[in-house]
Write an enzyme that holds these catalytic residues in place. Structure first.
Site: not given
Ligand code: GLA
Length: 732
Positions: A202, A369-370, A446, A480-481, A483, A529, A551
């Site tokens: 990361w 974003d989120d 996460r 579109w993430d 994680n 993403c 990130d």
């Molecule tokens: C990931 C993405 C970030 C952001 C966060 C939101 O870490 O890489 O750019 O969108 O999630 O929770």
């Protein structure tokens, strides 16, 4: 571009742009690799065969050493350069295929049955692959039981890439378990190459590592049910003296998004075997009688123009044959993203202020974003509940969308479709949708769980929920993430003997979602993403023309990340944002000009709290966007020449040259300044030696040959983390 079969020597010649790939069907019916490299004529290559030493030979079944053979006494599968290595029958190298028959037989002997040359390239069912035309299919079969394999080859006249894959056919009358089903193998003469791979984690994705190969097996792989940030599904095999600009370089890039393995084996008989595909570490596929198993495609790139030439071949292949054609040459949205500005803490007023501050600067898309949905006020809650949080966003999404549109900007939205939070309505209603192994608690990643994309009803839920938001609102961009990684590789949708199909079925599930969400909404621009760039792979590029690179937005760190990423991916694939200082990841302070110059070497955007922007900030941003617009075509379509390597020097340099070599841009960066700096001549590359150029910041005109021989004396003031850009314009 051509595919030729010479019946006398039973040799196939595949001629692409600047490359020839040749193999023959030898006297045992074995598909034997003969040559891969710069373009050559169609000579009978059998006298030049790469045959290894003969010790410890084990001859193929029924062929004792005394059998007279035009191959002398070198008649062991182990010593034949391979197009598809199989387990048993005397081959002790890494097999591409391992299987188990109903009776426990685990051997294979796949020999030539026939071939065809198809006018159109067939696409893989349910998995992305390169577009293309003429395609060779070589049919191999096991005479003992009818198990078969088809080898697919496509060459291109516009890039030095060959697409390869294998399709396994169960032509037996019983179920076969595929224990390993790789996509390809090929052999190279010698075993003294060096290997280049892209490791990371990361915020540190795709750093370049170059290491001598050795006897034995060198592997890059992922065991995470995703291509991962740990090692990209890419490896380069280069001569020890190959440099960025000269020498032989082979690139291997797998079009796949789940656990994979790419292996380079140096054998004691002086060869190198390259093979790989789906990682068999967590793979066992039940293939019923009559069924086929399609493996992911691999791009093999070759260049005699060094590592840079190999990269350019891959860039051309992805831009011309993989990335959605409607998107690849299209100017990209220039976004302002609110993540680093607000994290989860926002309301309509805050978002409006961020958008309003950059309206009119050329930034054309506001991305929320989120945190806009469910009870998502931290990363512990809400995933899966794809309906707007009206406590945060009074009036629903339509209020902020209408405001953003009234500023003349488009609106974009973040999703993480593959996930679910324990604290969510979705999890409370359907806990069984989350991946879990029987009787075991789930790992958190996460603070969240993963949805079982191998099950159709789970995918249907996601498709309906996400498409509902997209259809009910005027959304023109989606991020579109993804994680976290799979930890419980298990599905309640499959019987016990199919559990080891999970990792591959997960990838098929992702592609199905992409078909039904990304491809079903062609007016929406989708960006990929994964906690930054943890799923930055060619298969994702087939849906997402650009992917969030990392990130880590610190300009210094980005020089490594973008340099490494460019080994295997075009600049236009890299989403890069200008962010605030001190940088949120590294706390480093770099000049705003540097942050912009580095972010402009990709699909640029902004991610900082603009609500406090002064007029000066606005004017500077507008000037930066204008500068980007003036170079955007180079980013989208130009040839990349990496001129300075931050891994080994105090500098970073990217030169992007238009295909017709009339226009070019050099961005140079110096990490640390010092008193009495050395006089640095920046390398210049990729120009037409015979053209004459004007260079911004320099008086007069210069021949391309002069510029490429002498370079440019860097005009960098005192200080650390500084950039300079130079534009080259052909004047004749
Ligand atoms: C990931 C993405 C970030 C952001 C966060 C939101 O870490 O890489 O750019 O969108 O999630 O929770």
């Amino acid at each position: 571009m051509s595919i030729t079969f010479s019946p006398d020597s039973r040799t196939f010649y595949l001629d692409g742009k600047g490359v020839t790939y040749a193999f023959c069907i030898n006297e045992y019916g074995y598909a034997e690799h003969l040559y891969y490299g710069s373009a050559i004529g169609h000579d009978d290559l059998r006298a030049m065969r790469m045959l290894g030493a003969t010790s410890y030979r084990t001859t193929p079944p029924g062929r004792d050493l005394n059998t007279s053979s035009s191959y002398g006494d070198i008649n062991s599968y182990h010593h034949f350069p391979s197009e598809l290595s199989f387990f048993g029958t005397g081959d002790f190298r890494e097999p591409a295929l391992m299987l188990t028959h109903e009776n426990g037989d685990r051997l294979a002997e796949l020999l030539y049955v026939g071939h065809e040359i198809l006018p159109e390239k067939p696409r893989i069912t349910g998995m992305p692959s390169l577009r293309g035309s003429e395609t060779l299919v070589v049919h191999l079969g096991d005479a003992v039981n009818g198990f078969g394999c088809d080898l697919y080859y496509t060459v291109y006249d516009d890039c030095g890439v060959i697409a390869r894959r294998a399709v396994y056919r169960n032509g037996t009358d019983h179920t076969v378990m595929l224990d390993r089903a790789y996509s390809f193998s090929f052999s190279l003469p010698r075993n003294d190459y060096e290997l280049i791979s892209l490791w990371g984690t990361w915020a540190k994705e795709r750093h370049v590592e170059r290491t001598p190969m050795h006897h034995g097996v060198f592997t890059v792989d992922s065991k995470r049910t995703t291509s991962s940030a740990t090692l990209n599904p890419f490896i380069a095999v280069v001569d020890p003296d190959t440099t960025e600009q000269a020498g032989s370089a082979y690139g291997v890039s797998l079009i796949y998004s789940s656990s994979y393995a790419l292996k380079v084996e140096g054998t004691s008989d002086g060869q190198t075997l390259v093979t790989g595909g789906i990682n068999d570490l967590d793979f066992r596929w039940k293939l019923g009688a009559g069924e086929v198993f399609e493996t992911p495609e691999v791009m093999l790139a070759y260049s005699a123009e060094g590592i840079g030439g190999m990269s350019r071949a891959l860039h051309d292949a992805m831009r011309s044959h993989l990335i959605p054609p409607a998107r690849v040459h299209q100017p990209r949205p220039i976004v302002i993203n609110n993540w680093e500005a607000t994290y989860f803490n926002f309301d309509n007023d805050k978002l409006k202020a961020i958008a309003q501050a950059v309206a009119g600067t050329g930034i054309d898309t506001f991305v929320l974003d989120d945190g806009w949905f469910g009870n998502r006020n931290s990363d512990r809650t809400g995933l899966g509940d794809w309906f707007v949080n009206t406590e945060k966003l009074e009036g629903g999404l339509s209020t902020i969308i209408a405001y953003v549109n009234s500023l003349g900007m488009k609106f974009g939205l973040w999703f993480e479709p593959e996930m679910v939070s324990e604290d969510s309505e979705l999890f409370r209603a359907h806990p069984d949708y989350a991946i879990a192994a029987p009787d075991r608690a789930r790992c958190y990643g996460r603070h969240q769980f993963m949805l079982d994309l191998t099950r159709a009803e789970v995918r249907d839920y996601i498709v309906d929920a996400v498409n509902k938001v997209l259809h009910e609102n005027h959304i023109e961009y989606v991020k579109w993430d993804y994680n976290r990684n799979v930890t419980e590789s298990y599905s309640i949708g499959r019987p016990a003997d199919q559990q080891a199909e999970f990792a591959h079925r997960y990838a098929l599930g992702v592609y199905d979602l992409c078909e039904r969400i990304v491809n079903a909404n062609p007016d929406i621009f989708f960006e990929g993403c994964a906690s930054g760039g943890a799923r930055f792979d060619p298969a994702m590029l087939a849906y997402f023309p650009q992917i969030w690179t990392s990130d880590d937005t610190d300009a210094e760190e980005r020089t490594y990340i973008q340099y490494g990423t460019s080994m295997a991916y075009p600049l236009s694939a890299m989403s890069c944002h200008v962010s605030v200082v001190p940088n949120h990841q590294t706390r480093r302070v770099t000049p705003i000009e540097t942050r912009a110059d580095i972010a402009h070497l990709g699909a640029t955007g902004y991610e900082l709290d603009t609500s406090a922007f002064t007029d000066e900030d606005r004017a500077r941003t507008a000037a930066q966007v204008e500068a980007y617009k003036a170079m955007e075509q180079l980013v989208l379509e130009g040839d990349l020449w990496r001129t300075e390597d931050p891994h080994t020097s105090n500098y970073f340099g990217f030169m992007i040259v238009s295909k017709d070599k009339t226009d070019a841009l050099l961005t140079a960066y110096r990490r640390m300044g010092s008193v009495n700096n050395e006089v640095k001549h920046l390398r210049v590359a990729g120009l037409d030696a015979d053209k004459t150029y004007r260079v911004s910041g320099f008086e007069g005109t210069f021949r391309g040959s002069t510029l490429m021989q002498i370079g440019l004396p860097a005009k960098l003031p005192k200080g650390d983390f500084l950039t300079a850009t130079y534009r080259f314009t052909a004047v004749d």
